[in-house]
Enzyme design. Sequence first.
Site, PDB file in Angstrom:
ATOM      1  N   THR A  97      -9.726  -3.436  48.694  1.00 22.89           N
ATOM      2  CA  THR A  97     -10.638  -2.656  49.533  1.00 22.89           C
ATOM      3  C   THR A  97      -9.945  -1.871  50.634  1.00 22.89           C
ATOM      4  O   THR A  97     -10.511  -0.920  51.162  1.00 22.89           O
ATOM      5  CB  THR A  97     -11.664  -3.594  50.201  1.00 22.89           C
ATOM      6  OG1 THR A  97     -10.961  -4.500  51.080  1.00 22.89           O
ATOM      7  CG2 THR A  97     -12.420  -4.407  49.153  1.00 22.89           C
ATOM      8  N   HIS A 123      -3.433  -8.340  43.879  1.00 20.67           N
ATOM      9  CA  HIS A 123      -2.091  -8.834  44.207  1.00 20.67           C
ATOM     10  C   HIS A 123      -1.204  -7.634  44.503  1.00 20.67           C
ATOM     11  O   HIS A 123      -1.234  -6.641  43.787  1.00 20.67           O
ATOM     12  CB  HIS A 123      -1.460  -9.595  43.030  1.00 20.67           C
ATOM     13  CG  HIS A 123      -2.193 -10.820  42.611  1.00 20.67           C
ATOM     14  ND1 HIS A 123      -2.820 -11.652  43.505  1.00 20.67           N
ATOM     15  CD2 HIS A 123      -2.397 -11.366  41.385  1.00 20.67           C
ATOM     16  CE1 HIS A 123      -3.367 -12.661  42.830  1.00 20.67           C
ATOM     17  NE2 HIS A 123      -3.130 -12.499  41.552  1.00 20.67           N
ATOM     18  N   ASP A 168      -5.667 -13.841  49.213  1.00 20.85           N
ATOM     19  CA  ASP A 168      -4.569 -13.054  49.808  1.00 20.85           C
ATOM     20  C   ASP A 168      -3.438 -13.948  50.310  1.00 20.85           C
ATOM     21  O   ASP A 168      -2.729 -13.591  51.254  1.00 20.85           O
ATOM     22  CB  ASP A 168      -5.091 -12.179  50.965  1.00 20.85           C
ATOM     23  CG  ASP A 168      -6.274 -11.333  50.544  1.00 20.85           C
ATOM     24  OD1 ASP A 168      -6.141 -10.610  49.551  1.00 20.85           O
ATOM     25  OD2 ASP A 168      -7.335 -11.408  51.203  1.00 20.85           O
ATOM     26  N   VAL A 199       9.752 -16.233  53.085  1.00 17.57           N
ATOM     27  CA  VAL A 199      10.365 -15.783  54.345  1.00 17.57           C
ATOM     28  C   VAL A 199      10.479 -14.261  54.412  1.00 17.57           C
ATOM     29  O   VAL A 199      11.112 -13.725  55.319  1.00 17.57           O
ATOM     30  CB  VAL A 199      11.758 -16.424  54.539  1.00 17.57           C
ATOM     31  CG1 VAL A 199      11.639 -17.927  54.727  1.00 17.57           C
ATOM     32  CG2 VAL A 199      12.691 -16.103  53.362  1.00 17.57           C
ATOM     33  N   GLY A 200       9.860 -13.547  53.473  1.00 15.98           N
ATOM     34  CA  GLY A 200       9.907 -12.089  53.456  1.00 15.98           C
ATOM     35  C   GLY A 200       9.095 -11.560  52.295  1.00 15.98           C
ATOM     36  O   GLY A 200       8.618 -12.325  51.449  1.00 15.98           O
ATOM     37  N   ARG A 253      -7.875  -7.552  57.293  1.00 14.48           N
ATOM     38  CA  ARG A 253      -8.215  -8.962  57.149  1.00 14.48           C
ATOM     39  C   ARG A 253      -8.335  -9.615  58.516  1.00 14.48           C
ATOM     40  O   ARG A 253      -7.591  -9.296  59.435  1.00 14.48           O
ATOM     41  CB  ARG A 253      -7.152  -9.685  56.319  1.00 14.48           C
ATOM     42  CG  ARG A 253      -7.022  -9.173  54.897  1.00 14.48           C
ATOM     43  CD  ARG A 253      -5.822  -9.753  54.187  1.00 14.48           C
ATOM     44  NE  ARG A 253      -5.640  -9.136  52.860  1.00 14.48           N
ATOM     45  CZ  ARG A 253      -4.473  -8.892  52.298  1.00 14.48           C
ATOM     46  NH1 ARG A 253      -3.355  -9.205  52.937  1.00 14.48           N
ATOM     47  NH2 ARG A 253      -4.402  -8.330  51.113  1.00 14.48           N
TER      48      ARG A 253
END
Length: 551
Positions: free
Chosen positions: A416, A160, A132, A529-530, A420
């Site tokens: 899932t 992804h 992730d 950054v985003g 996290r």
Amino acid sequence: MRLDVVSKAARAAQRFSAQCHGQKFRTAHASATLRAALAVEASEANQKGRSAGLLAAMALMGVAGVASMDDNAAAKCEGAAKPVSREAVTQAMLKEVVTKLNRIESAVANPHRHTDGLNVGVDVVLGAQWGDEGKGKLVDSLSQSYDVIVRVAGGSNAGHTIVHEGKKYKFHLVPSGILNPNAICIIGNGVVVHLPSFLEELEELKRMGVDYEGRILISDRAHMVLDLHQEVDGINELRRGRNKIGTTKKGIGPAYSSKMLRNGVRVGDLRYFDDFTEKMVDLVKFYKDNYPELEADAEAEIKVYSDMKDKILDMTVDTVSYLNNAYVAGKKILVEGANATMLDIDFGTYPYVTSSNPSIGSVCTGGGISPNRLNGIIGIVKAYCTRVGEGPFPTELHDDVGEHLGTVGAEFGTTTGRARRCGWLDIPQMRYSNMVNGFTELNLTKLDVLTGLKKVKIGVAYWHEGKKLDGMPSNLQLLQDSVVEYEEMEGWSEDISKCKTFEELPVAAQKYVLRVEELLGTHIKWIGVGPDRFDVITRTHPLEKAYISGN
């Protein structure tokens, strides 16, 4: 000879040398620059001089991270248990320089395999933590420059999420490079494929306007995940009780088990359906003998594959030959990693791992690609750490900061939906991952999530019973009992999502990035950054910048 190129490379090397300690090191750099100059001369007829010159300069810069360490820290290189002399450290550095220069000479000998930077040979994107990290986002960005995108390990347990032109796409089996309308996407022999889920994913992409026809290929050697594998996965997790692993229950482990037991079925078996049917009947019997509670129906499952086999076989090829032929033809190939190094069945926190090898070795075993055809190896590193499911997590946070990371970072699994676990960036873990994979560059993702924290921390060492641990412990009890040493840095409050250059970042954010780079000794080329594909800062390597400017 392109003297202008050589002189620029030489000046850049000399400027770097001036920052290093010891006349021997400077002399070695002068010698290395001469070798690089000869490489330029030798390759004049086959390759742009600027390309070789830049490679030479970059080779010399490859040890900058080590050179910037203090004496005591640098002395730890090459596995030294105690501080050693600066001369010994210099020798260790020079070994790295020689290795990189040998690579330059290889480039000269094989000019069709090397040009500036990436896009030559086979480049690889790998997760460096527990998954992730944001691999798909970089692949989405890079894939526009590649001809072939390939997955080599894992299955639909990987996920992804990509924001592309305002749309959110979720990928599980299909390489996210499919968003490049000119790229061919391949599911390699090392992937285990649940074909019904694969077709559903393709239909969802079609619904969202992605034209995949003729652009997605499956290896005839890839093993199939069957519904019975998924059922067995759930049964195994129940049997473990409180020792559960936290599996996604996608049948990945049982499918790889069938592969190793040599009773699995492969996608190519669908071409010979009578044999496929016989294998399916035998496999169902095998599992029912071992799992009496299993409700698998061989006839029903065979019917499912009978209905879809023609569509699947239209996409099925010998991908090993396809990839190697593409390489010989000069096609640009990108390997899209799934899962991550710390989930590797061999190198991860076993048994809380996946059932494949999502580290660098899978490119060879799961794609049929020779290691001498590899070029760039890009490690994806989140600016903090996350983990889904069970298993040790040394820097995990259970406070307001952990909640901030989870909420602001939207840390919920793509596959899932589970929340996290979140914690600080873990340098010992990252050094281990770097060692295993040999990253040439790093992508630091989700730096924006740290915005708003007054202080940020980096885990820099593990301690156990008063002793600093060397490396990543294989014993989980030792890892769980260890205490993490942290460095604390100033945070920042400014919105960084619109920053386009490194210099636009708040000073505190710049210092954080540079400190991580220093601790790992590997250049951080990209900074996320985003969430959007364009929310990325690309950093020019310091020596490359000096070379291009010619100052």
